[in-house]
Design a protein around this motif. Structure first.
Motif, PDB file in Angstrom:
ATOM      1  N   SER A 215     -14.133  16.221  -7.376  1.00  0.00           N
ATOM      2  CA  SER A 215     -15.533  16.392  -7.005  1.00  0.00           C
ATOM      3  C   SER A 215     -16.390  15.303  -7.642  1.00  0.00           C
ATOM      4  O   SER A 215     -16.127  14.866  -8.769  1.00  0.00           O
ATOM      5  CB  SER A 215     -16.024  17.770  -7.450  1.00  0.00           C
ATOM      6  OG  SER A 215     -17.416  17.887  -7.318  1.00  0.00           O
ATOM      7  N   ASP A 216     -17.409  14.854  -6.904  1.00  0.00           N
ATOM      8  CA  ASP A 216     -18.296  13.813  -7.424  1.00  0.00           C
ATOM      9  C   ASP A 216     -18.958  14.245  -8.731  1.00  0.00           C
ATOM     10  O   ASP A 216     -19.303  13.400  -9.561  1.00  0.00           O
ATOM     11  CB  ASP A 216     -19.369  13.480  -6.387  1.00  0.00           C
ATOM     12  CG  ASP A 216     -18.800  12.716  -5.197  1.00  0.00           C
ATOM     13  OD1 ASP A 216     -17.646  12.248  -5.296  1.00  0.00           O
ATOM     14  OD2 ASP A 216     -19.497  12.597  -4.178  1.00  0.00           O
ATOM     15  N   LEU A 217     -19.116  15.551  -8.920  1.00  0.00           N
ATOM     16  CA  LEU A 217     -19.742  16.059 -10.135  1.00  0.00           C
ATOM     17  C   LEU A 217     -18.900  15.749 -11.366  1.00  0.00           C
ATOM     18  O   LEU A 217     -19.443  15.475 -12.449  1.00  0.00           O
ATOM     19  CB  LEU A 217     -19.962  17.571 -10.014  1.00  0.00           C
ATOM     20  CG  LEU A 217     -20.601  18.275 -11.226  1.00  0.00           C
ATOM     21  CD1 LEU A 217     -22.023  17.764 -11.446  1.00  0.00           C
ATOM     22  CD2 LEU A 217     -20.595  19.780 -11.025  1.00  0.00           C
ATOM     23  N   TYR A 218     -17.578  15.767 -11.194  1.00  0.00           N
ATOM     24  CA  TYR A 218     -16.681  15.600 -12.332  1.00  0.00           C
ATOM     25  C   TYR A 218     -16.105  14.191 -12.441  1.00  0.00           C
ATOM     26  O   TYR A 218     -15.356  13.909 -13.385  1.00  0.00           O
ATOM     27  CB  TYR A 218     -15.535  16.612 -12.254  1.00  0.00           C
ATOM     28  CG  TYR A 218     -16.015  18.036 -12.298  1.00  0.00           C
ATOM     29  CD1 TYR A 218     -16.514  18.590 -13.474  1.00  0.00           C
ATOM     30  CD2 TYR A 218     -15.981  18.841 -11.168  1.00  0.00           C
ATOM     31  CE1 TYR A 218     -16.966  19.891 -13.525  1.00  0.00           C
ATOM     32  CE2 TYR A 218     -16.437  20.149 -11.202  1.00  0.00           C
ATOM     33  CZ  TYR A 218     -16.919  20.668 -12.385  1.00  0.00           C
ATOM     34  OH  TYR A 218     -17.375  21.968 -12.436  1.00  0.00           O
ATOM     35  N   VAL A 219     -16.422  13.318 -11.492  1.00  0.00           N
ATOM     36  CA  VAL A 219     -15.917  11.946 -11.547  1.00  0.00           C
ATOM     37  C   VAL A 219     -16.319  11.236 -12.847  1.00  0.00           C
ATOM     38  O   VAL A 219     -15.486  10.606 -13.499  1.00  0.00           O
ATOM     39  CB  VAL A 219     -16.381  11.137 -10.313  1.00  0.00           C
ATOM     40  CG1 VAL A 219     -16.222   9.638 -10.542  1.00  0.00           C
ATOM     41  CG2 VAL A 219     -15.576  11.554  -9.092  1.00  0.00           C
ATOM     42  N   PRO A 220     -17.613  11.296 -13.269  1.00  0.00           N
ATOM     43  CA  PRO A 220     -17.976  10.641 -14.538  1.00  0.00           C
ATOM     44  C   PRO A 220     -17.201  11.181 -15.730  1.00  0.00           C
ATOM     45  O   PRO A 220     -16.830  10.424 -16.637  1.00  0.00           O
ATOM     46  CB  PRO A 220     -19.469  10.942 -14.668  1.00  0.00           C
ATOM     47  CG  PRO A 220     -19.940  11.197 -13.282  1.00  0.00           C
ATOM     48  CD  PRO A 220     -18.795  11.871 -12.602  1.00  0.00           C
ATOM     49  N   MET A 221     -16.930  12.478 -15.754  1.00  0.00           N
ATOM     50  CA  MET A 221     -16.192  13.080 -16.868  1.00  0.00           C
ATOM     51  C   MET A 221     -14.761  12.554 -16.914  1.00  0.00           C
ATOM     52  O   MET A 221     -14.262  12.154 -17.979  1.00  0.00           O
ATOM     53  CB  MET A 221     -16.186  14.601 -16.720  1.00  0.00           C
ATOM     54  CG  MET A 221     -15.397  15.321 -17.814  1.00  0.00           C
ATOM     55  SD  MET A 221     -15.358  17.117 -17.582  1.00  0.00           S
ATOM     56  CE  MET A 221     -17.064  17.515 -17.968  1.00  0.00           C
ATOM     57  N   VAL A 222     -14.084  12.532 -15.765  1.00  0.00           N
ATOM     58  CA  VAL A 222     -12.697  12.069 -15.715  1.00  0.00           C
ATOM     59  C   VAL A 222     -12.616  10.576 -16.017  1.00  0.00           C
ATOM     60  O   VAL A 222     -11.780  10.122 -16.813  1.00  0.00           O
ATOM     61  CB  VAL A 222     -12.077  12.379 -14.336  1.00  0.00           C
ATOM     62  CG1 VAL A 222     -10.670  11.801 -14.239  1.00  0.00           C
ATOM     63  CG2 VAL A 222     -12.054  13.877 -14.087  1.00  0.00           C
ATOM     64  N   ALA A 223     -13.494   9.794 -15.398  1.00  0.00           N
ATOM     65  CA  ALA A 223     -13.489   8.350 -15.626  1.00  0.00           C
ATOM     66  C   ALA A 223     -13.808   8.014 -17.079  1.00  0.00           C
ATOM     67  O   ALA A 223     -13.187   7.131 -17.682  1.00  0.00           O
ATOM     68  CB  ALA A 223     -14.485   7.666 -14.693  1.00  0.00           C
ATOM     69  N   GLY A 224     -14.772   8.729 -17.659  1.00  0.00           N
ATOM     70  CA  GLY A 224     -15.133   8.492 -19.048  1.00  0.00           C
ATOM     71  C   GLY A 224     -14.005   8.819 -19.999  1.00  0.00           C
ATOM     72  O   GLY A 224     -13.744   8.078 -20.955  1.00  0.00           O
ATOM     73  N   ALA A 225     -13.322   9.942 -19.761  1.00  0.00           N
ATOM     74  CA  ALA A 225     -12.211  10.337 -20.631  1.00  0.00           C
ATOM     75  C   ALA A 225     -11.063   9.335 -20.552  1.00  0.00           C
ATOM     76  O   ALA A 225     -10.511   8.923 -21.580  1.00  0.00           O
ATOM     77  CB  ALA A 225     -11.728  11.732 -20.245  1.00  0.00           C
ATOM     78  N   LEU A 226     -10.684   8.930 -19.338  1.00  0.00           N
ATOM     79  CA  LEU A 226      -9.579   7.984 -19.181  1.00  0.00           C
ATOM     80  C   LEU A 226      -9.932   6.606 -19.747  1.00  0.00           C
ATOM     81  O   LEU A 226      -9.090   5.945 -20.370  1.00  0.00           O
ATOM     82  CB  LEU A 226      -9.201   7.868 -17.705  1.00  0.00           C
ATOM     83  CG  LEU A 226      -8.583   9.115 -17.062  1.00  0.00           C
ATOM     84  CD1 LEU A 226      -8.355   8.887 -15.577  1.00  0.00           C
ATOM     85  CD2 LEU A 226      -7.277   9.488 -17.749  1.00  0.00           C
ATOM     86  N   ALA A 227     -11.177   6.180 -19.538  1.00  0.00           N
ATOM     87  CA  ALA A 227     -11.594   4.875 -20.059  1.00  0.00           C
ATOM     88  C   ALA A 227     -11.562   4.859 -21.576  1.00  0.00           C
ATOM     89  O   ALA A 227     -11.100   3.890 -22.203  1.00  0.00           O
ATOM     90  CB  ALA A 227     -12.996   4.534 -19.560  1.00  0.00           C
ATOM     91  N   ARG A 228     -12.024   5.930 -22.193  1.00  0.00           N
ATOM     92  CA  ARG A 228     -12.012   5.993 -23.657  1.00  0.00           C
ATOM     93  C   ARG A 228     -10.598   6.102 -24.201  1.00  0.00           C
ATOM     94  O   ARG A 228     -10.274   5.521 -25.247  1.00  0.00           O
ATOM     95  CB  ARG A 228     -12.860   7.171 -24.135  1.00  0.00           C
ATOM     96  CG  ARG A 228     -12.885   7.346 -25.646  1.00  0.00           C
ATOM     97  CD  ARG A 228     -13.336   6.085 -26.357  1.00  0.00           C
ATOM     98  NE  ARG A 228     -14.737   5.793 -26.133  1.00  0.00           N
ATOM     99  CZ  ARG A 228     -15.357   4.710 -26.603  1.00  0.00           C
ATOM    100  NH1 ARG A 228     -14.679   3.828 -27.311  1.00  0.00           N
ATOM    101  NH2 ARG A 228     -16.632   4.502 -26.355  1.00  0.00           N
ATOM    102  N   LEU A 229      -9.733   6.844 -23.507  1.00  0.00           N
ATOM    103  CA  LEU A 229      -8.348   6.970 -23.949  1.00  0.00           C
ATOM    104  C   LEU A 229      -7.663   5.602 -23.977  1.00  0.00           C
ATOM    105  O   LEU A 229      -6.973   5.260 -24.949  1.00  0.00           O
ATOM    106  CB  LEU A 229      -7.587   7.915 -23.019  1.00  0.00           C
ATOM    107  CG  LEU A 229      -6.121   8.187 -23.385  1.00  0.00           C
ATOM    108  CD1 LEU A 229      -6.021   8.876 -24.741  1.00  0.00           C
ATOM    109  CD2 LEU A 229      -5.453   9.037 -22.306  1.00  0.00           C
ATOM    110  N   GLY A 230      -7.862   4.815 -22.922  1.00  0.00           N
ATOM    111  CA  GLY A 230      -7.286   3.472 -22.895  1.00  0.00           C
ATOM    112  C   GLY A 230      -7.871   2.571 -23.964  1.00  0.00           C
ATOM    113  O   GLY A 230      -7.147   1.810 -24.620  1.00  0.00           O
ATOM    114  N   THR A 231      -9.182   2.664 -24.169  1.00  0.00           N
ATOM    115  CA  THR A 231      -9.839   1.826 -25.169  1.00  0.00           C
ATOM    116  C   THR A 231      -9.371   2.166 -26.578  1.00  0.00           C
ATOM    117  O   THR A 231      -9.096   1.276 -27.386  1.00  0.00           O
ATOM    118  CB  THR A 231     -11.369   1.984 -25.077  1.00  0.00           C
ATOM    119  OG1 THR A 231     -11.796   1.686 -23.738  1.00  0.00           O
ATOM    120  CG2 THR A 231     -12.069   1.054 -26.053  1.00  0.00           C
TER     121      THR A 231
END
Length: 227
Positions: A27-43
């Motif tokens: 859902s578009d509502l949760y896209v920022p949450m998923v993208a943010g979590a994955l981006a931080r995990l990689g970083t």
């Protein structure tokens, strides 16, 4: 450490957000949450060795000339995996923080923007939304920050006396021990300093980022049109 971490983090977030929106995987509502979590995990994974180097510099008071020998000694003693010591507590603090931050940021920004298009969001709106979302995320993830700080203090103590570090307890055991010794208040030690640090830093970072992104988007459009 901060410069490459920020570059990797924001670039990865934007790319993941665009990919998830395009694929309609969630859902578009949760896209920022998923993208943010994955981006931080990689970083966190990429930057973790630099975090350990910073901790050693602070704990041992070594010079930059001595730093190479210090890192080589750590690798010889504990293998290459030792460069990622403390990855778990850092990820448990930063990944939920990032997920909460981007989720709340997009909600607050859209609420403040009203009918204004997203690509025309003002710097002021980004600043306020970033400060609010940073405050919420900092409060909710503070217990993990307390655990990470305690582990860094313990590492500094054993490094200072040149002894082998003891076996580290799991993050959940440390959380239970802190709560048993100091109560729930112990899990939120340093509440005010963390808020004072997180709120303005998140507000400045995201508003600067949004302004820079808009500026270069306009610049690229003008160049493509030959203006």
């Amino acid at each position: 450490m901060t410069v490459p971490a920020t570059a990797i983090y924001f670039t990865t977030y934007d790319q993941l957000k665009a990919f998830l929106c395009g694929q309609a995987l969630t859902s578009d509502l949760y896209v920022p949450m998923v993208a943010g979590a994955l981006a931080r995990l990689g970083t966190v994974t990429v930057i973790s060795p630099l975090e350990l180097v910073r901790t050693k510099l602070q704990a041992q008071h070594v010079s930059y000339r001595e730093l190479g020998a210090c890192v080589r000694a750590a690798v010889v003693q504990g293998g290459w995996r030792s460069l990622w010591l403390g990855w778990g507590p850092t990820a448990l603090r930063d990944v939920p923080f990032s997920a909460l931050y981007w989720f709340n940021y997009e909600l607050v920004k859209n609420w403040l923007s009203g009918l204004r298009p997203k690509d025309q969001t003002s710097v002021g709106i980004s600043f306020v939304a970033g400060g609010i979302s940073g405050t919420v995320a900092a409060v909710l993830t503070l217990p993990f920050d307390v655990v990470k700080t305690q582990r860094q203090v313990a590492l500094g103590a054993v490094e200072a006396v040149r002894v082998l570090p003891p076996h580290a307890n799991s993050t959940w055991l440390l959380l239970r021990r802190i709560r048993a010794e100091s109560g729930t208040r112990g899990l939120f030690a340093g509440f005010l300093p963390r808020i004072i640090k997180a709120a303005p830093s998140c507000a400045i970072m995201i508003s600067t980022y949004e302004f820079g992104k808009s500026f270069f988007q306009r610049l690229n459009q003008e160049q493509s049109l030959g203006l």
